[in-house]
Motif scaffolding. Sequence first.
Motif, mmCIF file in Angstrom:
data_model
loop_
_atom_site.group_PDB
_atom_site.id
_atom_site.type_symbol
_atom_site.label_atom_id
_atom_site.label_comp_id
_atom_site.label_asym_id
_atom_site.label_seq_id
_atom_site.Cartn_x
_atom_site.Cartn_y
_atom_site.Cartn_z
ATOM 1 N N PHE A 45 0.818 -1.216 0.000
ATOM 2 C CA PHE A 45 0.000 0.000 0.000
ATOM 3 C C PHE A 45 0.853 1.268 0.000
ATOM 4 O O PHE A 45 0.310 2.365 0.027
ATOM 5 N N MET A 46 2.179 1.103 -0.015
ATOM 6 C CA MET A 46 3.055 2.279 -0.091
ATOM 7 C C MET A 46 4.071 2.131 -1.222
ATOM 8 O O MET A 46 5.197 2.607 -1.127
ATOM 9 N N VAL A 47 3.654 1.451 -2.287
ATOM 10 C CA VAL A 47 4.569 1.244 -3.407
ATOM 11 C C VAL A 47 5.058 2.583 -3.963
ATOM 12 O O VAL A 47 6.259 2.787 -4.180
ATOM 13 N N ALA A 48 4.130 3.518 -4.186
ATOM 14 C CA ALA A 48 4.521 4.814 -4.746
ATOM 15 C C ALA A 48 5.406 5.595 -3.775
ATOM 16 O O ALA A 48 6.421 6.189 -4.179
ATOM 17 N N THR A 49 5.030 5.587 -2.501
ATOM 18 C CA THR A 49 5.801 6.327 -1.500
ATOM 19 C C THR A 49 7.210 5.775 -1.345
ATOM 20 O O THR A 49 8.193 6.520 -1.327
ATOM 21 N N MET A 50 7.326 4.437 -1.240
ATOM 22 C CA MET A 50 8.643 3.816 -1.094
ATOM 23 C C MET A 50 9.477 4.010 -2.360
ATOM 24 O O MET A 50 10.698 4.174 -2.288
ATOM 25 N N VAL A 185 -1.440 2.031 6.988
ATOM 26 C CA VAL A 185 -1.099 2.977 5.920
ATOM 27 C C VAL A 185 -2.305 3.850 5.583
ATOM 28 O O VAL A 185 -2.183 5.075 5.420
ATOM 29 N N THR A 186 -3.485 3.217 5.498
ATOM 30 C CA THR A 186 -4.700 3.965 5.162
ATOM 31 C C THR A 186 -5.006 5.020 6.226
ATOM 32 O O THR A 186 -5.268 6.190 5.909
ATOM 33 N N LEU A 192 -2.663 11.994 8.513
ATOM 34 C CA LEU A 192 -1.484 12.853 8.389
ATOM 35 C C LEU A 192 -1.470 13.660 7.101
ATOM 36 O O LEU A 192 -0.871 14.733 7.046
ATOM 37 N N GLY A 193 -2.103 13.116 6.075
ATOM 38 C CA GLY A 193 -2.035 13.757 4.765
ATOM 39 C C GLY A 193 -0.878 13.196 3.962
ATOM 40 O O GLY A 193 0.094 12.669 4.519
ATOM 41 N N GLU A 194 -0.972 13.310 2.652
ATOM 42 C CA GLU A 194 0.028 12.704 1.781
ATOM 43 C C GLU A 194 1.414 13.321 1.953
ATOM 44 O O GLU A 194 2.426 12.626 1.878
ATOM 45 N N GLU A 198 4.648 11.117 3.042
ATOM 46 C CA GLU A 198 5.826 10.954 2.197
ATOM 47 C C GLU A 198 7.089 11.483 2.868
ATOM 48 O O GLU A 198 8.189 11.036 2.564
ATOM 49 N N SER A 199 6.921 12.429 3.792
ATOM 50 C CA SER A 199 8.080 13.022 4.459
ATOM 51 C C SER A 199 8.621 12.128 5.567
ATOM 52 O O SER A 199 9.813 11.812 5.602
#
Length: 458
Positions: A45-50, A185-186, A192-194, A198-199
């Motif tokens: 669920f964090m493919v894009a973030t990672m 993750v959800t 927290l917000g995107e 991501e930070s």
Amino acid sequence: MTDQAQEGTARSGPREPDQAQVRKAVAASAMGNCIEWFDFGVLGFMVATMGAQFFPAENSFFVWEGKEAVLAMLAVTFLVRPLGAAVFGPLGDKLGRQKILALTIIIMSGSTFLIGLLPSHGTIGALAPILLVSLRLIQGFSAGGEYGGAATFIAEYAPDKKRGFLGSWLEFGTLTGFLLGAGSVTVLTISLGEHAMESWGWRIPFLLAGPLGMVGLYLRTKLEDTPIFQEIEAKHEVDKAPFKDLMTNHWQGILHLIGIVVLLNVADWVLLGYIETYLKDTLKLTGDFPLLVVVLVILGMMAVIIPVGKLSDRIGRKPLLMVSCAGFILLPIPMFSLMGQDNPVTLVIGLTVIGLLLVPLLATIPAVLPAMFPTQVRYGAFSIGYNTSTMLFAGTAPLIISQLVKSTGDPMVPAYYLVGAGLIAAVPILLLPETAGMSLRNVVRSTQAPLPATALGR
């Protein structure tokens, strides 16, 4: 017979654990599976973030970048799982299940925890993805000895007539872990917000693996080894060279196992490891809906998996496996067609049907596979066969499917992949003997060729 001999026979004879011990064994085993799939849920669920944190577009060190790099990393780390199985599995047959399971849960949870502490590519450059892949390799190595040992542990503790019911809790742990990972993750993304996610927020789910691992370790260290393993220890029948024995005398059973779990591995990873990426990238769904619909389907699977496991004790494992296999041959194409109609209702229906088809596999496999091998090589043969199939068909599935979808432009590729896996698994499932109600002790007596005296240490 002398009193001393009678006492020795009594000690080495069948000993049924009480219900409290069985419950503890199930909880301890399921906890490791929960941690493993918690990690997969977080990554899935964090493919894009990672990808952005460790494989940004400006990184020329790796062939892939972003999401594709994360999927490639998942595939690569599965390469070491059979190696871990070849090390931990035979050790579990030689030294005992409990000791090895305590070790694997430490390594698994520890490596996942350390991922949450890694500096990103923006901080240390190409060293960041190298460290990430290294920790994933360690996690994959330890996971190679986890599932086979956990399923063996439950099966050897469970009463014969409840092995399906109790074994299904192992996969309940799988779904729980994935749900906790995906759910964390959800929740964090929504709260927290995107930008914050991501930070720094992406670290939190990985750090949660630390306390989860400590709970699992505590549960596992408080248990004795399985009664069946203790019996062969008391009789001095522990195989001193289990790896050689299983590769020499049980390779056909290992191949049979690989064929059966092809479908399980592909379906697991299409639904749990890839579907969220598919919903966003292929079906172009936005916002939190892709996350929420997958969580909803997993909750539905959790609601029925234990009753299905209990049903397998009544009607047998094989009918449920055959129903699932037939369903995966016939239904993925129409279900993925429903999912692609740009309608939330048909999407939920299609995804729910795929999830429910997976349930009979998940519910019965932990009871089926341990019964394929005698006690002396059960942990090792199970682990090597299962993780070889996992390496070939599970970890590679998200990457291969995503590449095929990208190159062909056909959104039905996941459906075709599932149908192919169902066709492959159909023959080994049909050839599988029914094992419901059978004693695992009888596997030793009826199917194992006598081991040489040197192998048994006599």
